[in-house]
Motif scaffolding. Structure first.
Motif, PDB file in Angstrom:
ATOM      1  N   SER B 382       0.834  -1.192   0.000  1.00  0.00           N
ATOM      2  CA  SER B 382       0.000   0.000   0.000  1.00  0.00           C
ATOM      3  C   SER B 382       0.877   1.253   0.000  1.00  0.00           C
ATOM      4  N   ALA B 383       1.949   1.202   0.818  1.00  0.00           N
ATOM      5  CA  ALA B 383       2.874   2.341   0.842  1.00  0.00           C
ATOM      6  C   ALA B 383       3.547   2.489  -0.526  1.00  0.00           C
ATOM      7  N   TYR B 384       3.895   1.334  -1.108  1.00  0.00           N
ATOM      8  CA  TYR B 384       4.540   1.363  -2.429  1.00  0.00           C
ATOM      9  C   TYR B 384       3.577   1.933  -3.476  1.00  0.00           C
ATOM     10  N   GLN B 385       2.299   1.585  -3.311  1.00  0.00           N
ATOM     11  CA  GLN B 385       1.306   2.033  -4.287  1.00  0.00           C
ATOM     12  C   GLN B 385       1.262   3.567  -4.376  1.00  0.00           C
ATOM     13  N   GLN B 386       1.524   4.220  -3.254  1.00  0.00           N
ATOM     14  CA  GLN B 386       1.520   5.691  -3.256  1.00  0.00           C
ATOM     15  C   GLN B 386       2.628   6.217  -4.169  1.00  0.00           C
ATOM     16  N   SER B 387       3.835   5.635  -3.984  1.00  0.00           N
ATOM     17  CA  SER B 387       4.933   6.135  -4.803  1.00  0.00           C
ATOM     18  C   SER B 387       4.746   5.715  -6.262  1.00  0.00           C
ATOM     19  N   TYR B 388       4.147   4.540  -6.439  1.00  0.00           N
ATOM     20  CA  TYR B 388       3.884   4.073  -7.809  1.00  0.00           C
ATOM     21  C   TYR B 388       2.853   4.984  -8.474  1.00  0.00           C
ATOM     22  N   ALA B 389       1.854   5.407  -7.701  1.00  0.00           N
ATOM     23  CA  ALA B 389       0.803   6.281  -8.229  1.00  0.00           C
ATOM     24  C   ALA B 389       1.411   7.623  -8.650  1.00  0.00           C
ATOM     25  N   SER B 390       2.300   8.162  -7.827  1.00  0.00           N
ATOM     26  CA  SER B 390       2.946   9.440  -8.161  1.00  0.00           C
ATOM     27  C   SER B 390       3.736   9.298  -9.452  1.00  0.00           C
ATOM     28  N   PHE B 391       4.453   8.169  -9.510  1.00  0.00           N
ATOM     29  CA  PHE B 391       5.269   7.911 -10.703  1.00  0.00           C
ATOM     30  C   PHE B 391       4.377   7.843 -11.955  1.00  0.00           C
ATOM     31  N   MET B 392       3.259   7.104 -11.817  1.00  0.00           N
ATOM     32  CA  MET B 392       2.384   6.913 -12.970  1.00  0.00           C
ATOM     33  C   MET B 392       1.701   8.226 -13.371  1.00  0.00           C
ATOM     34  N   ARG B 393       1.350   9.024 -12.367  1.00  0.00           N
ATOM     35  CA  ARG B 393       0.726  10.320 -12.691  1.00  0.00           C
ATOM     36  C   ARG B 393       1.695  11.189 -13.477  1.00  0.00           C
ATOM     37  N   GLU B 394       2.943  11.114 -13.039  1.00  0.00           N
ATOM     38  CA  GLU B 394       3.976  11.890 -13.726  1.00  0.00           C
ATOM     39  C   GLU B 394       4.113  11.441 -15.172  1.00  0.00           C
ATOM     40  N   LYS B 395       4.024  10.108 -15.353  1.00  0.00           N
ATOM     41  CA  LYS B 395       4.235   9.555 -16.689  1.00  0.00           C
ATOM     42  C   LYS B 395       3.018   9.722 -17.580  1.00  0.00           C
ATOM     43  N   THR B 396       1.819   9.702 -16.978  1.00  0.00           N
ATOM     44  CA  THR B 396       0.607   9.707 -17.803  1.00  0.00           C
ATOM     45  C   THR B 396      -0.080  11.066 -17.804  1.00  0.00           C
ATOM     46  N   GLY B 397       0.500  11.983 -17.075  1.00  0.00           N
ATOM     47  CA  GLY B 397      -0.122  13.301 -17.017  1.00  0.00           C
ATOM     48  C   GLY B 397      -1.337  13.305 -16.116  1.00  0.00           C
ATOM     49  N   GLY B 398      -1.373  12.434 -15.184  1.00  0.00           N
ATOM     50  CA  GLY B 398      -2.437  12.490 -14.170  1.00  0.00           C
ATOM     51  C   GLY B 398      -3.386  11.319 -14.185  1.00  0.00           C
ATOM     52  N   THR B 399      -3.334  10.515 -15.225  1.00  0.00           N
ATOM     53  CA  THR B 399      -4.283   9.398 -15.306  1.00  0.00           C
ATOM     54  C   THR B 399      -3.689   8.140 -14.651  1.00  0.00           C
ATOM     55  N   LEU B 400      -4.579   7.430 -13.948  1.00  0.00           N
ATOM     56  CA  LEU B 400      -4.132   6.183 -13.323  1.00  0.00           C
ATOM     57  C   LEU B 400      -5.027   5.040 -13.753  1.00  0.00           C
ATOM     58  N   LYS B 401      -4.429   3.838 -13.770  1.00  0.00           N
ATOM     59  CA  LYS B 401      -5.248   2.651 -14.014  1.00  0.00           C
ATOM     60  C   LYS B 401      -5.915   2.244 -12.714  1.00  0.00           C
ATOM     61  N   GLY B 402      -6.867   1.427 -12.847  1.00  0.00           N
ATOM     62  CA  GLY B 402      -7.476   0.884 -11.629  1.00  0.00           C
ATOM     63  C   GLY B 402      -8.730   1.635 -11.270  1.00  0.00           C
ATOM     64  N   GLY B 403      -8.996   2.759 -11.920  1.00  0.00           N
ATOM     65  CA  GLY B 403     -10.195   3.505 -11.597  1.00  0.00           C
ATOM     66  C   GLY B 403     -11.362   3.114 -12.467  1.00  0.00           C
ATOM     67  N   GLY B 404     -11.123   2.312 -13.443  1.00  0.00           N
ATOM     68  CA  GLY B 404     -12.211   1.865 -14.297  1.00  0.00           C
ATOM     69  C   GLY B 404     -11.915   2.189 -15.747  1.00  0.00           C
ATOM     70  N   MET B 405     -12.495   3.244 -16.270  1.00  0.00           N
ATOM     71  CA  MET B 405     -12.365   3.517 -17.696  1.00  0.00           C
ATOM     72  C   MET B 405     -11.166   4.437 -17.975  1.00  0.00           C
ATOM     73  N   VAL B 406     -10.421   4.117 -19.010  1.00  0.00           N
ATOM     74  CA  VAL B 406      -9.319   4.966 -19.423  1.00  0.00           C
ATOM     75  C   VAL B 406      -9.518   5.287 -20.895  1.00  0.00           C
ATOM     76  N   MET B 407      -9.403   6.535 -21.213  1.00  0.00           N
ATOM     77  CA  MET B 407      -9.560   6.916 -22.633  1.00  0.00           C
ATOM     78  C   MET B 407      -8.240   7.443 -23.158  1.00  0.00           C
ATOM     79  N   VAL B 408      -7.812   6.863 -24.226  1.00  0.00           N
ATOM     80  CA  VAL B 408      -6.616   7.363 -24.886  1.00  0.00           C
ATOM     81  C   VAL B 408      -7.040   7.749 -26.288  1.00  0.00           C
ATOM     82  N   PHE B 409      -6.764   8.976 -26.652  1.00  0.00           N
ATOM     83  CA  PHE B 409      -7.191   9.360 -27.997  1.00  0.00           C
ATOM     84  C   PHE B 409      -6.038   9.993 -28.770  1.00  0.00           C
ATOM     85  N   ARG B 410      -6.182   9.891 -30.055  1.00  0.00           N
ATOM     86  CA  ARG B 410      -5.099  10.380 -30.921  1.00  0.00           C
ATOM     87  C   ARG B 410      -5.746  11.029 -32.140  1.00  0.00           C
TER      88      ARG B 410
END
Lengths: 257, 471
Positions: B382-410
């Motif tokens: 759980s503690a790791y998940q926090q740092s992983y979440a920060s990392f992923m937000r940084e990489k995805t511009g704020g979007t995280l998996k696990g919340g349900g729907m993810v939209m990627v558009f091009r």
């Protein structure tokens, strides 16, 4: 007899090494195992207690060892009342039981060493142990063997050697000749004679009328917890001890003269 | 005199054939327990490294961080391999997404159920079963056997105080049995570095405490055996009585305690929690769908702006959904934890009436394989998940998996070749096993109980013998 009792009751107490003074024992189940026993064994004397099973011989020995407390009276060893100072009293007693059961995993020498140390003798050498074993008639080749391979007679000899090594002034023997063959029995009698000459006071319980008559200074016959007869071997001279014994046992006559 | 009594016990026990045979068996089993533990560690380490490599391999070629399926694994621990506790029963693998509930999966026994049938031959088992029997086998006739043999009478025909005798008896027996057992234990300890098991100073400290607990446990059965031997006048009766006590203490009481606690305290089940979560989830989805239907951009809005607005709404919904689910999950999890805690306290309190349970709980705590292991792993994840979440937000511009729907558009016409992600950038999960001080604190109660049982049984043996009829 009267002389002995005067020793018990009066100033002669210090002269006797082993004294039973009006000693009685009633067990919790109500059995009166010993009833007002009085006897005394002086240094250099052998006292033989004769009697059938349940006569009170072993109870007397147990009281001298303070394995049980007396209901009344006192067992005294070298002036020490056993139930008051049991540990000190036991230091002055060497004991050989009817069936000597030593540590079967130990050799004869190891058993001797252990019990000698328990008896407060810490300075014996191996040679002295061997000498003691040879003295009781245990051949040298048996000294290093484990006791599990020993016959009853050999164990008995070991037990006697342990008693000798303790070098206590009083020796209690509970049916000591029961496991010995005739030759060993003779050797044992000779050994007792030696110990007597060394000034040991020996109290022996036995069924063996012949040996008792042969070695004892005083013979007491016990029946149902009472000392029904007590005579010196000199007093017994000319009397048939076997006949006396059977008469006392059969008739259950009370009170020695 | 005391020295003579101790020496005699040492000679008598060590010189016996019974000792040679049983010590041989015990020594083999102890060394085997160390060997099996070391081998299990090696196997677990290999699997752990393979699992991490596979985790990274599956990320190869991925160009979107949102497509990453990242797993973390519970690393094997040398001491845990020697005292397995519940480590093989709990999941060692957690999928981390940055959001959502964490679940440990793929327990060893789940994957290899064969090993669950008879369980492992670990130090807990060896000490608990073998050492207690070893103590009983040599001490059941400590007093009554000497009486039967006639040696007690002869011994006490000398001026031996009973208190010294019983002290010498117990100390001598303990030394005669415990000292030789150090040999296979030391051989086992030597096996660990020889087999390349990386034991840290913390691990050695824990192992030393496990061995100390083993000796305390051994002392309990030794003094208990001497006590029972002083309460009876026949060796056969003493042995029978001790066997009954052993069965009750080692096999029945701990299991009964768990059963009783299970009946006495109700704990909300995982299925019940899932059902409640599903109900809320369905309700939230219905609400979200309505909100999505209500999304109507004004006609003059640019498509980019529409997409951004929609994306923002979706993220808000996702965050809200996650928040509500987390709240419910947290509340139910807390309820379950509280109820479980009451149940565990009751079960362990009852079980601790048995020295075996106290010993087992002590060594499992020391090895870090107690019932807390799962929670400890989940807390670390759980503690790791926090740092992983920060990392992923940084990489995805704020979007995280696990919340349900993810939209990627091009946009049409974008012909830029997407760049592969570098999995090595992902923060490393480091599981810190509890320190020696922590595990000792956790096992302090059980150490205290082991010491108390020793004192009680020793006092029982001592006072009983003072009144013992040596005739």
């Amino acid at each position: 007899m009267n002389e002995t009792l005067s020793q018990i009751d009066g100033s002669g107490r210090q002269e006797s090494m082993l004294v039973a003074a009006h000693l009685s024992k009633r067990y919790e189940d109500g059995v009166l195992a010993l009833d007002d026993l009085s006897l005394a064994v002086a240094p250099g004397e052998i006292y033989a207690m004769l009697g059938g099973n349940g006569a009170g011989k072993t109870t007397t020995i147990n009281l001298f060892l303070n394995f049980i407390d007396p209901t009344s009276g006192q067992a005294i060893v070298d002036g020490i009342v056993t139930h008051e100072e049991p540990l000190t009293a036991r230091q002055k007693i060497a004991y050989v039981s009817e069936n000597v059961m030593l540590y079967t995993n130990f050799t004869a020498l190891q058993n001797l060493d252990y019990f000698a140390r328990l008896g407060g003798q810490n300075d014996y050498s191996k040679e002295e142990y061997r000498t003691a074993l040879l003295r009781v008639g245990l051949q040298e080749e048996a000294h290093g063997k484990r006791l599990r391979d020993f016959s009853k007679g050999m164990r008995q000899k070991c037990g006697i050697a342990i008693a000798i090594l303790k070098d206590a002034p009083a020796i209690l023997l509970d049916e000591p000749t029961s496991g010995l063959d005739p030759k060993a029995g003779l050797e044992f009698i000779s050994l007792l004679d030696d110990l007597r000459s060394e000034g040991k006071a020996i109290l022996m319980s036995t069924h063996d009328i012949f040996r008792a008559k042969q070695i004892a200074n005083t013979i007491g016959i016990m029946n149902e917890g009472k000392l029904v007869m007590q005579k010196t071997t000199e007093e017994l001279r000319g009397e048939n001890l076997e006949e006396l014994y059977v008469n006392y046992m059969v008739s259950g006559m009370a009170v020695a003269s | 005199m005391f020295k003579t009594l101790i020496e005699k016990e040492l000679k008598e026990i060590i010189g016996s054939t019974r000792f040679a045979v049983t010590f041989g068996v015990c020594a083999c089993l102890i060394v085997l327990a160390f060997y099996v533990g070391a081998r299990n560690y090696q196997i677990s380490q290999t699997r752990y490294e393979a699992a991490i490599a596979e985790n990274f391999r599956q990320m190869e070629g991925i160009t979107e961080w949102l497509n990453v399926n990242h797993h973390i694994y519970l690393p094997p621990n040398p001491v845990s391999s020697l005292v397995t506790g519940i480590s093989n029963d709990i999941g060692r693998n957690i999928q981390v997404q940055g959001l959502g509930e964490l679940r440990a999966e793929d327990s060893r026994f789940n994957n290899d159920p064969l090993f669950a049938v008879f369980r492992f031959l670990d130090l807990d088992f060896i000490f608990q079963i073998i050492l207690s029997l070893f103590a009983i086998l040599f001490a059941y006739n400590a007093i009554c056997g000497e009486k039967e043999q006639g040696t007690l009478r002869l011994t006490f025909a000398n001026g031996i105080p009973k208190d010294k005798y019983i002290l010498g008896k117990i100390s001598g027996s303990f030394l005669a049995l415990a000292l030789p057992l150090l040999i296979p234990i030391l051989i086992g300890c030597l096996l660990l570095p020889i087999m390349g098991i990386p034991m840290s100073s913390q691990d050695w400290g824990k192992l030393a405490l496990v061995i100390l607990a083993g000796y305390l446990y051994f002392g309990i059965f030794l003094s208990l055996s001497v006590w029972v031997s002083g309460l009876t006048h026949r060796s056969s009766n003493a042995f029978l009585l001790l066997l009954v006590i052993w069965i009750f203490s080692v096999l029945i009481l701990p299991r009964s305690a768990v059963l009783i606690a299970g009946r006495a305290v109700d704990v909300i089940s995982v299925d019940e929690i899932s059902a409640q979560k599903s109900v809320l989830n369905a309700q939230i989805w219905r609400e979200d769908r309505d909100k999505m239907n209500e999304f109507k951009p004004s006609e003059d809005t640019e498509i980019d702006q529409i997409m951004q607005d929609f994306q923002k709404m979706m993220q808000d919904l996702s965050a809200e959904r996650d928040q509500r689910m987390r709240e419910l999950g947290g509340r139910l999890a807390e309820q379950r934890r509280n109820e479980q805690s009451v149940q565990e306290r009751l079960a362990f309190s009852l079980a601790r009436l048995s020295p075996s349970a106290a010993f087992s709980l002590a060594v499992m705590n020391l090895a870090g394989t107690s019932i807390d292991l799962k929670q400890h792993f989940l807390d670390a994840a759980s503690a790791y998940q926090q740092s992983y979440a920060s990392f992923m937000r940084e990489k995805t511009g704020g979007t995280l998996k696990g919340g349900g729907m993810v939209m990627v558009f091009r946009r049409d016409g974008d012909d830029v070749t997407p760049k592969e992600i570098d999995p090595q950038e992902i923060p490393v999960f480091q599981y810190q096993p509890p320190s020696v001080a922590t595990v000792f604190n956790a096992s302090f109660l059980d150490f205290g109980l082991l010491a108390l049982f020793n004192i009680l049984f020793f006092a029982g043996a001592y006072t009983t013998f003072l009144r013992y009829d040596v005739r």
